[in-house]
Design a protein around this motif. Structure first.
Motif, PDB file in Angstrom:
ATOM      1  N   HIS A  72      -9.304  70.108  91.308  1.00  0.00           N
ATOM      2  CA  HIS A  72      -7.850  69.887  91.310  1.00  0.00           C
ATOM      3  C   HIS A  72      -7.286  70.311  89.956  1.00  0.00           C
ATOM      4  O   HIS A  72      -7.709  69.806  88.905  1.00  0.00           O
ATOM      5  N   HIS A 113      -7.820  63.944 103.354  1.00  0.00           N
ATOM      6  CA  HIS A 113      -7.786  65.151 104.183  1.00  0.00           C
ATOM      7  C   HIS A 113      -6.820  66.213 103.656  1.00  0.00           C
ATOM      8  O   HIS A 113      -7.003  67.400 103.948  1.00  0.00           O
ATOM      9  N   CYS A 114      -5.783  65.815 102.934  1.00  0.00           N
ATOM     10  CA  CYS A 114      -4.782  66.785 102.486  1.00  0.00           C
ATOM     11  C   CYS A 114      -5.383  67.721 101.432  1.00  0.00           C
ATOM     12  O   CYS A 114      -6.495  67.510 100.940  1.00  0.00           O
ATOM     13  N   LYS A 115      -4.624  68.751 101.089  1.00  0.00           N
ATOM     14  CA  LYS A 115      -5.122  69.746 100.132  1.00  0.00           C
ATOM     15  C   LYS A 115      -5.459  69.101  98.790  1.00  0.00           C
ATOM     16  O   LYS A 115      -6.494  69.411  98.184  1.00  0.00           O
ATOM     17  N   ARG A 156      -0.991  63.591  99.204  1.00  0.00           N
ATOM     18  CA  ARG A 156       0.288  63.950  99.814  1.00  0.00           C
ATOM     19  C   ARG A 156       0.599  63.097 101.049  1.00  0.00           C
ATOM     20  O   ARG A 156       1.752  63.012 101.455  1.00  0.00           O
ATOM     21  N   GLN A 164      -8.736  67.210  99.067  1.00  0.00           N
ATOM     22  CA  GLN A 164      -9.869  68.123  99.195  1.00  0.00           C
ATOM     23  C   GLN A 164     -10.212  68.756  97.847  1.00  0.00           C
ATOM     24  O   GLN A 164     -11.387  68.883  97.488  1.00  0.00           O
ATOM     25  N   LEU A 165      -9.185  69.153  97.103  1.00  0.00           N
ATOM     26  CA  LEU A 165      -9.425  69.734  95.776  1.00  0.00           C
ATOM     27  C   LEU A 165     -10.041  68.700  94.830  1.00  0.00           C
ATOM     28  O   LEU A 165     -10.944  69.010  94.047  1.00  0.00           O
ATOM     29  N   LEU A 184       0.356  72.293  91.371  1.00  0.00           N
ATOM     30  CA  LEU A 184       0.602  72.049  92.787  1.00  0.00           C
ATOM     31  C   LEU A 184       1.971  71.420  93.043  1.00  0.00           C
ATOM     32  O   LEU A 184       2.295  71.038  94.169  1.00  0.00           O
TER      33      LEU A 184
END
Length: 328
Positions: A71, A59-61, A49, A64-65, A104
């Motif tokens: 993910h 670092h974004c969601k 993102r 991380q997923l 997402l």
């Protein structure tokens, strides 16, 4: 995060600076040059993102997923067992994933590797998703042998040839990966790997230099009639069948090249130069050509995972090899 290899920088810039991404990319080239890492790096970049300097931020969601392997908008398709085919049922699961809405709200990414592992039914099942993937879906196909793919698969992708590094770049990377090795060892490994640095690293881990020395010694004993084909075939059990056929195909080609050019600079690696030159001088060209055709045919069977009797196949190879010197 997937490793970034220096010889991929130009291609990476080309891929990431595209204003609009294709729905399917075919990343192809020799094995051992980092195509899977490039695909994973691009996958992360397309999901991120907040990308930073053409790279995923980490670092974004979404990042991380992805790092956690959870993910929901990523689908990885590969053989269920090493060296086995990708089955049509696996592709049907992929097709169902492509038809879904991204959980997402961003892109969905599919990674298939190696694409040539798909059988005919699996390849045909993939065509619809390749041509018209639903939503914002990007398929990343990785191939080590694009010649084995259906033309209908290749035509539906943007084909990106992944580069083989030049010798200096490959050796520099190996020097970092194998800091305790000598320059001669690294050169030999890179030559055995046909210039692919990651393959060279894998060969070193598998002890292939020692296996090669065993095979070369056996070939010399065979030609001196100091060892029988059946004995040699049994003694090479630890050596990959594909590797053996790669070496013998290479030696047959070097013999033919020397017969045609008499160029002593083109005799290949030092461990077999005298043998190659001897066989080139003592063998009828027609016999070498016939053996080369047979070797290529059998190598293709090995590549296609045919059910072969290893010992009998190697015996047949060695009987023909031993009969090369002499006319007729």
């Amino acid at each position: 995060m997937a490793e970034a290899y220096p010889w991929q920088e130009s291609l990476w810039q080309q891929l990431t600076r595209r204003e609009r991404h294709a729905h399917a990319y075919l990343l192809h080239g020799p094995a051992g040059i980092g195509k899977r890492a490039l695909a994973e790096r691009l996958l992360a970049r397309l999901l991120c993102r907040s990308p930073e300097n053409l790279e995923a931020c980490g670092h974004c969601k979404a990042c991380q997923l992805l790092a956690a392997g959870t993910h929901p908008d990523v689908f990885v398709l590969e053989p269920e067992e090493a060296d086995k085919a990708i089955k049509v049922d696996q592709v049907r699961d992929l097709v169902a994933f492509v038809a879904q809405t991204a959980q997402l709200g961003g892109r969905k990414l599919v990674l298939v590797e190696p694409v040539e592992a798909m059988n005919l039914n699996a390849s045909n099942a993939l065509l619809k998703s390749l041509e018209e993937p639903s939503g914002d879906t990007v398929l990343l196909l990785v191939s080590h042998q694009p010649s084995r793919l259906l033309p209908t698969v290749k035509s539906r992708c943007v084909q990106m040839a992944c580069p083989l590094p030049d010798e200096a770049t490959g050796l520099a990377w190996l020097a970092q990966a194998l800091p305790d090795s000598g320059e001669e060892e690294r050169r030999e490994l890179l030559a055995l790997a046909a210039g692919s640095p990651l393959t060279a690293l894998r060969l070193q881990e598998q002890g292939v230099r020692e296996q090669r020395a065993l095979v070369v010694e056996g070939v010399k004993k065979l030609l001196k009639q100091q060892q029988a084909p059946s004995q040699l075939a049994e003694s090479w059990n630890a050596v990959s069948l594909l590797l053996l056929f790669d070496w013998f195909c290479d030696w047959a080609q070097l013999i033919l090249r020397y017969q045609l050019t008499r160029d002593e600079e083109g005799l290949g690696a030092t461990d077999m130069r005298k043998v190659v030159q001897y066989l080139a001088d003592k063998s009828a060209q027609a016999k070498v050509l016939a053996l080369q055709d047979w070797l290529l045919e059998q190598r293709q069977k090995v590549l296609s995972k045919a059910n072969l009797n290893r010992v009998l196949l190697l015996e047949a190879l060695l009987v023909q090899w031993a009969s090369l010197p002499g006319q007729g």
